[in-house]
Scaffold this motif. Sequence first.
Motif, PDB file in Angstrom:
ATOM      1  N   ALA A 127     -49.173  69.993   2.842  1.00 53.89           N
ATOM      2  CA  ALA A 127     -49.687  71.262   3.347  1.00 53.89           C
ATOM      3  C   ALA A 127     -49.405  71.400   4.832  1.00 53.89           C
ATOM      4  CB  ALA A 127     -51.195  71.344   3.102  1.00 53.89           C
ATOM      5  N   ARG A 128     -49.598  72.600   5.316  1.00 58.60           N
ATOM      6  CA  ARG A 128     -49.564  72.884   6.748  1.00 58.60           C
ATOM      7  C   ARG A 128     -50.912  73.482   7.151  1.00 58.60           C
ATOM      8  NH1 ARG A 128     -44.370  74.576   5.090  1.00 58.60           N
ATOM      9  NH2 ARG A 128     -42.676  73.433   6.118  1.00 58.60           N
ATOM     10  N   ALA A 129     -51.247  73.337   8.424  1.00 64.20           N
ATOM     11  CA  ALA A 129     -52.469  73.948   8.941  1.00 64.20           C
ATOM     12  C   ALA A 129     -52.370  73.986  10.459  1.00 64.20           C
ATOM     13  CB  ALA A 129     -53.710  73.165   8.521  1.00 64.20           C
ATOM     14  N   PRO A 130     -52.836  75.055  11.087  1.00 62.73           N
ATOM     15  CA  PRO A 130     -52.773  75.121  12.545  1.00 62.73           C
ATOM     16  C   PRO A 130     -53.895  74.308  13.190  1.00 62.73           C
ATOM     17  CG  PRO A 130     -53.846  77.069  11.709  1.00 62.73           C
ATOM     18  CD  PRO A 130     -53.401  76.278  10.501  1.00 62.73           C
ATOM     19  N   GLN A 131     -53.746  74.056  14.463  1.00 64.07           N
ATOM     20  CA  GLN A 131     -54.832  73.534  15.278  1.00 64.07           C
ATOM     21  C   GLN A 131     -55.671  74.723  15.750  1.00 64.07           C
ATOM     22  OE1 GLN A 131     -55.173  69.964  15.895  1.00 64.07           O
ATOM     23  NE2 GLN A 131     -53.816  70.227  14.135  1.00 64.07           N
ATOM     24  N   THR A 158     -61.209  65.609  21.053  1.00 62.89           N
ATOM     25  CA  THR A 158     -60.189  65.584  20.006  1.00 62.89           C
ATOM     26  C   THR A 158     -60.430  64.381  19.101  1.00 62.89           C
ATOM     27  OG1 THR A 158     -58.618  64.132  21.153  1.00 62.89           O
ATOM     28  CG2 THR A 158     -58.505  66.495  21.668  1.00 62.89           C
ATOM     29  N   ALA A 159     -59.612  64.273  18.065  1.00 64.68           N
ATOM     30  CA  ALA A 159     -59.696  63.127  17.151  1.00 64.68           C
ATOM     31  C   ALA A 159     -59.130  61.861  17.767  1.00 64.68           C
ATOM     32  CB  ALA A 159     -58.960  63.443  15.851  1.00 64.68           C
ATOM     33  N   GLY A 160     -58.628  61.934  18.995  1.00 67.50           N
ATOM     34  CA  GLY A 160     -58.118  60.750  19.675  1.00 67.50           C
ATOM     35  C   GLY A 160     -56.876  61.049  20.479  1.00 67.50           C
ATOM     36  N   ALA A 161     -56.552  60.163  21.400  1.00 65.98           N
ATOM     37  CA  ALA A 161     -55.349  60.323  22.211  1.00 65.98           C
ATOM     38  C   ALA A 161     -54.118  60.330  21.307  1.00 65.98           C
ATOM     39  CB  ALA A 161     -55.250  59.191  23.226  1.00 65.98           C
ATOM     40  N   GLY A 162     -53.272  61.324  21.495  1.00 66.91           N
ATOM     41  CA  GLY A 162     -52.071  61.434  20.683  1.00 66.91           C
ATOM     42  C   GLY A 162     -52.272  62.151  19.370  1.00 66.91           C
ATOM     43  N   SER A 163     -53.499  62.558  19.059  1.00 69.17           N
ATOM     44  CA  SER A 163     -53.739  63.318  17.835  1.00 69.17           C
ATOM     45  C   SER A 163     -53.131  64.709  17.996  1.00 69.17           C
ATOM     46  CB  SER A 163     -55.243  63.429  17.576  1.00 69.17           C
ATOM     47  OG  SER A 163     -55.868  64.178  18.612  1.00 69.17           O
ATOM     48  N   PRO A 164     -52.903  65.427  16.893  1.00 76.39           N
ATOM     49  CA  PRO A 164     -52.344  66.781  17.010  1.00 76.39           C
ATOM     50  C   PRO A 164     -53.172  67.683  17.924  1.00 76.39           C
ATOM     51  CG  PRO A 164     -52.239  66.045  14.739  1.00 76.39           C
ATOM     52  CD  PRO A 164     -53.027  65.006  15.486  1.00 76.39           C
ATOM     53  N   GLY A 165     -54.507  67.572  17.832  1.00 80.69           N
ATOM     54  CA  GLY A 165     -55.366  68.393  18.685  1.00 80.69           C
ATOM     55  C   GLY A 165     -55.176  68.092  20.158  1.00 80.69           C
ATOM     56  N   VAL A 224     -56.235  80.094  17.698  1.00 79.90           N
ATOM     57  CA  VAL A 224     -55.487  79.229  16.794  1.00 79.90           C
ATOM     58  C   VAL A 224     -54.095  78.995  17.365  1.00 79.90           C
ATOM     59  CG1 VAL A 224     -56.752  79.826  14.707  1.00 79.90           C
ATOM     60  CG2 VAL A 224     -54.774  81.215  15.397  1.00 79.90           C
ATOM     61  N   SER A 225     -53.483  77.867  16.977  1.00 78.12           N
ATOM     62  CA  SER A 225     -52.206  77.459  17.569  1.00 78.12           C
ATOM     63  C   SER A 225     -50.988  78.048  16.868  1.00 78.12           C
ATOM     64  CB  SER A 225     -52.095  75.927  17.551  1.00 78.12           C
ATOM     65  OG  SER A 225     -51.943  75.457  16.211  1.00 78.12           O
ATOM     66  N   SER A 226     -51.178  78.721  15.747  1.00 77.80           N
ATOM     67  CA  SER A 226     -50.054  79.254  14.968  1.00 77.80           C
ATOM     68  C   SER A 226     -49.395  80.436  15.675  1.00 77.80           C
ATOM     69  CB  SER A 226     -50.542  79.673  13.579  1.00 77.80           C
ATOM     70  OG  SER A 226     -51.681  80.503  13.688  1.00 77.80           O
ATOM     71  N   PRO A 244     -47.907  83.358  26.325  1.00 81.91           N
ATOM     72  CA  PRO A 244     -46.740  83.748  25.521  1.00 81.91           C
ATOM     73  C   PRO A 244     -45.792  82.581  25.241  1.00 81.91           C
ATOM     74  CG  PRO A 244     -47.163  85.372  27.233  1.00 81.91           C
ATOM     75  CD  PRO A 244     -48.077  84.211  27.519  1.00 81.91           C
ATOM     76  N   GLY A 245     -45.333  82.527  23.982  1.00 80.88           N
ATOM     77  CA  GLY A 245     -44.390  81.494  23.567  1.00 80.88           C
ATOM     78  C   GLY A 245     -45.044  80.246  23.013  1.00 80.88           C
ATOM     79  N   TYR A 246     -46.358  80.157  23.131  1.00 80.12           N
ATOM     80  CA  TYR A 246     -47.055  78.958  22.642  1.00 80.12           C
ATOM     81  C   TYR A 246     -47.133  78.988  21.120  1.00 80.12           C
ATOM     82  CZ  TYR A 246     -50.689  75.447  21.953  1.00 80.12           C
ATOM     83  OH  TYR A 246     -51.384  74.338  21.539  1.00 80.12           O
ATOM     84  N   GLU A 247     -46.798  77.867  20.477  1.00 79.87           N
ATOM     85  CA  GLU A 247     -46.941  77.725  19.025  1.00 79.87           C
ATOM     86  C   GLU A 247     -46.950  76.251  18.656  1.00 79.87           C
ATOM     87  OE1 GLU A 247     -44.590  78.593  14.818  1.00 79.87           O
ATOM     88  OE2 GLU A 247     -43.776  79.365  16.711  1.00 79.87           O
ATOM     89  N   VAL A 248     -47.957  75.836  17.899  1.00 78.73           N
ATOM     90  CA  VAL A 248     -48.015  74.485  17.340  1.00 78.73           C
ATOM     91  C   VAL A 248     -48.518  74.614  15.911  1.00 78.73           C
ATOM     92  CG1 VAL A 248     -49.125  72.218  17.418  1.00 78.73           C
ATOM     93  CG2 VAL A 248     -48.444  73.330  19.546  1.00 78.73           C
ATOM     94  N   ASP A 249     -47.717  74.171  14.959  1.00 81.82           N
ATOM     95  CA  ASP A 249     -48.135  74.179  13.562  1.00 81.82           C
ATOM     96  C   ASP A 249     -47.965  72.755  13.036  1.00 81.82           C
ATOM     97  OD1 ASP A 249     -49.310  75.563  11.566  1.00 81.82           O
ATOM     98  OD2 ASP A 249     -47.539  76.663  10.929  1.00 81.82           O
ATOM     99  N   THR A 250     -48.932  72.242  12.356  1.00 80.99           N
ATOM    100  CA  THR A 250     -48.881  70.838  11.933  1.00 80.99           C
ATOM    101  C   THR A 250     -48.850  70.721  10.414  1.00 80.99           C
ATOM    102  OG1 THR A 250     -51.284  70.785  12.195  1.00 80.99           O
ATOM    103  CG2 THR A 250     -49.975  69.873  13.980  1.00 80.99           C
ATOM    104  N   TRP A 251     -48.214  69.636   9.958  1.00 81.45           N
ATOM    105  CA  TRP A 251     -48.149  69.396   8.518  1.00 81.45           C
ATOM    106  C   TRP A 251     -48.880  68.113   8.151  1.00 81.45           C
ATOM    107  CZ3 TRP A 251     -45.928  64.736   7.618  1.00 81.45           C
ATOM    108  CH2 TRP A 251     -44.895  64.290   8.452  1.00 81.45           C
ATOM    109  N   PHE A 252     -49.204  68.012   6.877  1.00 79.79           N
ATOM    110  CA  PHE A 252     -49.846  66.839   6.309  1.00 79.79           C
ATOM    111  C   PHE A 252     -48.964  66.339   5.168  1.00 79.79           C
ATOM    112  CE2 PHE A 252     -52.939  69.554   8.189  1.00 79.79           C
ATOM    113  CZ  PHE A 252     -53.875  68.724   8.776  1.00 79.79           C
ATOM    114  N   GLY A 253     -48.785  65.031   5.076  1.00 78.28           N
ATOM    115  CA  GLY A 253     -47.939  64.488   4.033  1.00 78.28           C
ATOM    116  C   GLY A 253     -48.323  63.063   3.690  1.00 78.28           C
ATOM    117  N   ILE A 254     -47.691  62.549   2.647  1.00 79.97           N
ATOM    118  CA  ILE A 254     -47.935  61.172   2.211  1.00 79.97           C
ATOM    119  C   ILE A 254     -46.740  60.320   2.605  1.00 79.97           C
ATOM    120  CG2 ILE A 254     -48.188  59.656   0.211  1.00 79.97           C
ATOM    121  CD1 ILE A 254     -49.742  61.812  -1.165  1.00 79.97           C
TER     122      ILE A 254
END
Length: 323
Positions: A127-131, A158-165, A224-226, A244-254
């Motif tokens: 799946a995908r989900a924005p921050q 955030t959930a930690g240093a280097g996390s998507p957030g 939202v980051s989308s 303007p121009g900001y966009e971050v979209d994150t994915w989840f996978g196995i």
Amino acid sequence: MKTSRRLLLAAAACLAAGLSTVSGGASAQAAFPDKPVRIIVPFPPGGSFDVIARGLGIRLGELWKQPVVIENRAGAGGNIGAQFVIGAPADGYTLLLWGDGVLANPLLYPKPPFDAIRDLSGVALLARAPQVLVSGPKANIASMKDVLAAKEPLNYGTAGAGSPGHLAAELMKREGAKQLTHVPYRGGGPALADLMGDQIQLVSTGLPACIALIRGGRIKAVAVSSAKRLKILPQVPTVGETLPGYEVDTWFGIMAPKATPVAVRNKIAADVRTVLANAELQKKLGDDGFEVATSSPAELDAKMVNDLAFWRAQVAKSGARAE
């Protein structure tokens, strides 16, 4: 004559070996799984990774007729859980719930603890989900303009240093939100708890981790980051509407340990697609803030390479480091 006979024997041996390999791969694929499977979530319960892992685990367990155990191994922004899976047997029975933002985490260390491309193999995109940047009940922050207008530092969890957030917020900071001051937690759940307790002003985390709190009015979605506003939260602006121009979209996978057989990875990916095609599960994930997306193992491997290059550039520009 002798030479021809040797060539024929060699060809027969090669054919037999090839058939044996195909047969062995098919056998491994058909037999998997014949015992419980573990999915390691590298963050504490309650965050976006945990939400999707538990929904997926239930459905896969029903399909496989084997228990699927969700095991939280939090710490170091996802690195501890990832290293546990990297060191596990490469047989498909220990999997990692991973995401593109977490790919960057090792880059925050002077000596990266592992290399995601070298040490992990893709199995399936989920799946995908924005921050989302959210503010607490008493914080007088309702928009990105409020963030930019703040005269004092704004502590964001955030959930930690280097996390998507973390990386999403550091990109906001680089684009002009200089007031943001990072407070890393051991997961999105603890950060949100402190937000509601007014210990910090903001949290930057995956939307699925906090959408219920937003809908319940316990916290406020700032942005939202989308690239576009979301259908499920149409009233919440994007960060890009202010920056303007900001966009971050994150994915989840196995993911799986690097040497996991291709036949096993293909089997898991096919079963994940079957599970994610379920209308009831799709609706639940959609309500939780996810957009279902699937892939083959090879497609996810290629995506990891491309996305790691993107995040490497963002880490370098932001100057983010492990804290």
